[in-house]
Motif scaffolding. Structure first.
Motif, PDB file in Angstrom:
ATOM      1  N   LEU A 123      -3.776 -18.837 -23.262  1.00  0.00           N
ATOM      2  CA  LEU A 123      -2.607 -18.879 -22.387  1.00  0.00           C
ATOM      3  C   LEU A 123      -2.877 -18.109 -21.092  1.00  0.00           C
ATOM      4  CD1 LEU A 123       0.212 -18.116 -24.990  1.00  0.00           C
ATOM      5  CD2 LEU A 123      -0.625 -20.355 -24.242  1.00  0.00           C
ATOM      6  N   ARG A 124      -2.379 -18.634 -19.991  1.00  0.00           N
ATOM      7  CA  ARG A 124      -2.423 -17.931 -18.701  1.00  0.00           C
ATOM      8  C   ARG A 124      -0.973 -17.713 -18.270  1.00  0.00           C
ATOM      9  NH1 ARG A 124      -6.378 -20.657 -14.524  1.00  0.00           N
ATOM     10  NH2 ARG A 124      -6.438 -18.493 -13.751  1.00  0.00           N
ATOM     11  N   LEU A 125      -0.627 -16.447 -18.030  1.00  0.00           N
ATOM     12  CA  LEU A 125       0.762 -16.066 -17.771  1.00  0.00           C
ATOM     13  C   LEU A 125       1.003 -15.778 -16.290  1.00  0.00           C
ATOM     14  CD1 LEU A 125       1.299 -13.617 -20.767  1.00  0.00           C
ATOM     15  CD2 LEU A 125       1.531 -16.108 -20.725  1.00  0.00           C
ATOM     16  N   SER A 126       2.250 -15.850 -15.911  1.00  0.00           N
ATOM     17  CA  SER A 126       2.635 -15.559 -14.526  1.00  0.00           C
ATOM     18  C   SER A 126       2.797 -14.053 -14.326  1.00  0.00           C
ATOM     19  CB  SER A 126       3.956 -16.255 -14.192  1.00  0.00           C
ATOM     20  OG  SER A 126       5.015 -15.705 -14.983  1.00  0.00           O
ATOM     21  N   LYS A 127       2.557 -13.620 -13.107  1.00  0.00           N
ATOM     22  CA  LYS A 127       2.885 -12.243 -12.721  1.00  0.00           C
ATOM     23  C   LYS A 127       3.531 -12.285 -11.345  1.00  0.00           C
ATOM     24  CE  LYS A 127      -1.761 -11.078 -11.005  1.00  0.00           C
ATOM     25  NZ  LYS A 127      -2.853 -10.089 -11.073  1.00  0.00           N
ATOM     26  N   LYS A 128       4.637 -11.550 -11.236  1.00  0.00           N
ATOM     27  CA  LYS A 128       5.465 -11.616 -10.039  1.00  0.00           C
ATOM     28  C   LYS A 128       4.863 -10.836  -8.876  1.00  0.00           C
ATOM     29  CE  LYS A 128      10.354 -11.292  -8.710  1.00  0.00           C
ATOM     30  NZ  LYS A 128      10.469 -12.744  -8.512  1.00  0.00           N
ATOM     31  N   THR A 129       4.115  -9.807  -9.183  1.00  0.00           N
ATOM     32  CA  THR A 129       3.519  -8.995  -8.130  1.00  0.00           C
ATOM     33  C   THR A 129       2.005  -8.945  -8.298  1.00  0.00           C
ATOM     34  OG1 THR A 129       3.789  -6.972  -9.447  1.00  0.00           O
ATOM     35  CG2 THR A 129       5.562  -7.538  -7.902  1.00  0.00           C
ATOM     36  N   GLU A 130       1.346  -8.859  -7.160  1.00  0.00           N
ATOM     37  CA  GLU A 130      -0.107  -8.715  -7.159  1.00  0.00           C
ATOM     38  C   GLU A 130      -0.471  -7.682  -6.110  1.00  0.00           C
ATOM     39  OE1 GLU A 130      -4.145 -11.450  -6.984  1.00  0.00           O
ATOM     40  OE2 GLU A 130      -2.226 -12.283  -6.341  1.00  0.00           O
ATOM     41  N   LEU A 131      -1.326  -6.774  -6.490  1.00  0.00           N
ATOM     42  CA  LEU A 131      -1.696  -5.687  -5.589  1.00  0.00           C
ATOM     43  C   LEU A 131      -2.920  -6.070  -4.765  1.00  0.00           C
ATOM     44  CD1 LEU A 131      -1.297  -2.590  -7.949  1.00  0.00           C
ATOM     45  CD2 LEU A 131       0.395  -3.601  -6.410  1.00  0.00           C
ATOM     46  N   THR A 132      -2.911  -5.655  -3.521  1.00  0.00           N
ATOM     47  CA  THR A 132      -4.077  -5.834  -2.661  1.00  0.00           C
ATOM     48  C   THR A 132      -4.195  -4.627  -1.747  1.00  0.00           C
ATOM     49  OG1 THR A 132      -5.219  -7.392  -1.200  1.00  0.00           O
ATOM     50  CG2 THR A 132      -2.877  -7.026  -0.776  1.00  0.00           C
ATOM     51  N   GLU A 133      -5.364  -4.434  -1.184  1.00  0.00           N
ATOM     52  CA  GLU A 133      -5.622  -3.229  -0.401  1.00  0.00           C
ATOM     53  C   GLU A 133      -5.040  -3.331   1.000  1.00  0.00           C
ATOM     54  OE1 GLU A 133      -9.742  -2.314  -0.335  1.00  0.00           O
ATOM     55  OE2 GLU A 133      -9.831  -1.740  -2.453  1.00  0.00           O
ATOM     56  N   MET A 134      -4.529  -2.200   1.455  1.00  0.00           N
ATOM     57  CA  MET A 134      -4.016  -2.085   2.813  1.00  0.00           C
ATOM     58  C   MET A 134      -5.191  -1.933   3.772  1.00  0.00           C
ATOM     59  SD  MET A 134      -1.409  -1.945   4.832  1.00  0.00           S
ATOM     60  CE  MET A 134      -1.326  -1.610   6.597  1.00  0.00           C
ATOM     61  N   PRO A 135      -5.247  -2.756   4.831  1.00  0.00           N
ATOM     62  CA  PRO A 135      -6.339  -2.621   5.801  1.00  0.00           C
ATOM     63  C   PRO A 135      -6.070  -1.486   6.789  1.00  0.00           C
ATOM     64  CG  PRO A 135      -4.893  -4.414   6.442  1.00  0.00           C
ATOM     65  CD  PRO A 135      -4.370  -3.897   5.125  1.00  0.00           C
ATOM     66  N   ASP A 136      -7.085  -1.116   7.536  1.00  0.00           N
ATOM     67  CA  ASP A 136      -6.949  -0.103   8.582  1.00  0.00           C
ATOM     68  C   ASP A 136      -6.659  -0.815   9.894  1.00  0.00           C
ATOM     69  OD1 ASP A 136      -6.962   2.074  10.190  1.00  0.00           O
ATOM     70  OD2 ASP A 136      -9.087   2.568   9.940  1.00  0.00           O
TER      71      ASP A 136
END
Length: 283
Positions: A123-136
């Motif tokens: 099974l592959r589930l949904s996720k409402k939020t995904e984290l990514t890095e803040m650029p400079d």
């Protein structure tokens, strides 16, 4: 010739009779027969055991789990005698966390294929939020900075700050009112405030008198005049509440009636927590 052949055949026949009359030969033949019989019994029993153990011939229809909560999908599979494994998550802001987005074995209604008991369904589930890095983004032009944010899934708003240098460039990057450094992982879709320098050299505004005022009122008055480059010095402030309740006892530049300053001019505000004293302003 025929007589010789008959004689040879009789001789061979007699030798076989003598050979098989030997008790050791009989015993060997009996053992060989028993070995062959035992071999076939073992093979038959193994096949029968595997049929029973693996429920050979018993097949289960795979249900359609897409769109269901993971907890519901798990219970349904367990009730049917099937197993499951969470493979990974797929970012989808339109769905709550834990909704089945994909199943690795298609439902029988589509594939027309059934499976055996205990088969694992991925099974592959949904996720409402995904984290990514803040650029400079500091010192990058505002248009370029906004493009970078958009490509990473962030939204942005601009807040201008008077400056004599770096006109149109990002001076600071903030999230929820706090500066955010390069590499900090934040949810996709977050709003980033870009503090952008705006060259206002030569633009004059009236300098207000904030001495004796409550600190919050003083900051509001300066902001209403377009003076946003403000530094605060507090001698005895121990916490934020002390600062907010403090009284201004000095300012630089010094107030004079009808005095004007450039909008980009830095204003220094001197405060004491709970003090009402007034000191000579600094130059």
């Amino acid at each position: 010739m025929k007589q010789k052949l008959k004689l040879s055949f009789d001789q061979v026949k007699n030798k076989f009779k003598i050979f098989f009359r030997n008790p050791w030969v009989k015993l060997s033949l009996i053992n060989l027969g028993l070995g062959i019989l035992f071999y076939f019994i073992v093979i038959f029993s193994t096949i029968k055991y595997l049929d029973v153990y693996s429920n050979h011939g018993e097949e289960i229809a795979v249900p359609n789990l897409v769109g269901k909560k993971s907890s519901v999908a798990k219970m349904q599979l367990e009730d049917m005698g099937l197993s499951y494994e969470i493979l990974d998550s797929i970012y989808d802001p339109s769905l709550p966390n834990g909704i089945v987005k994909q199943q690795m074995i298609e439902p029988t209604s589509i594939s027309k294929v059934k499976v055996k008991e205990n088969r694992i369904i991925g099974l592959r589930l949904s996720k409402k939020t995904e984290l990514t890095e803040m650029p400079d983004l500091v010192f990058k032009h505002v248009d370029f900075a906004q493009g970078i944010l958009e490509n990473r899934g962030f939204s942005s708003r601009i807040q201008y700050k008077p400056t004599k240098e770096a006109n149109g460039s990002v001076l600071d990057q903030k999230q929820n009112g706090k500066s955010i450094t390069k590499g900090t992982r934040i949810p996709i879709g977050s709003e980033i405030t870009l503090i952008v320098g705006q060259n206002e050299v030569g633009v004059l505004v009236e300098l207000p008198n904030v001495v004796g005022m409550n600190y919050q009122d003083a900051i509001s008055l300066l902001g209403s005049k377009g003076l946003e480059s403000i530094s605060t010095i507090c001698n005895d402030c121990e916490n934020l509440q002390d600062t907010l309740s403090a009284v201004v006892f000095g300012q630089s530049p010094e107030y004079m009636p009808e005095k004007t300053v450039e909008r980009a001019q830095q204003i220094v505000v001197l405060i004491n927590a709970g003090a009402n004293q007034t000191e000579e302003p600094i130059e």
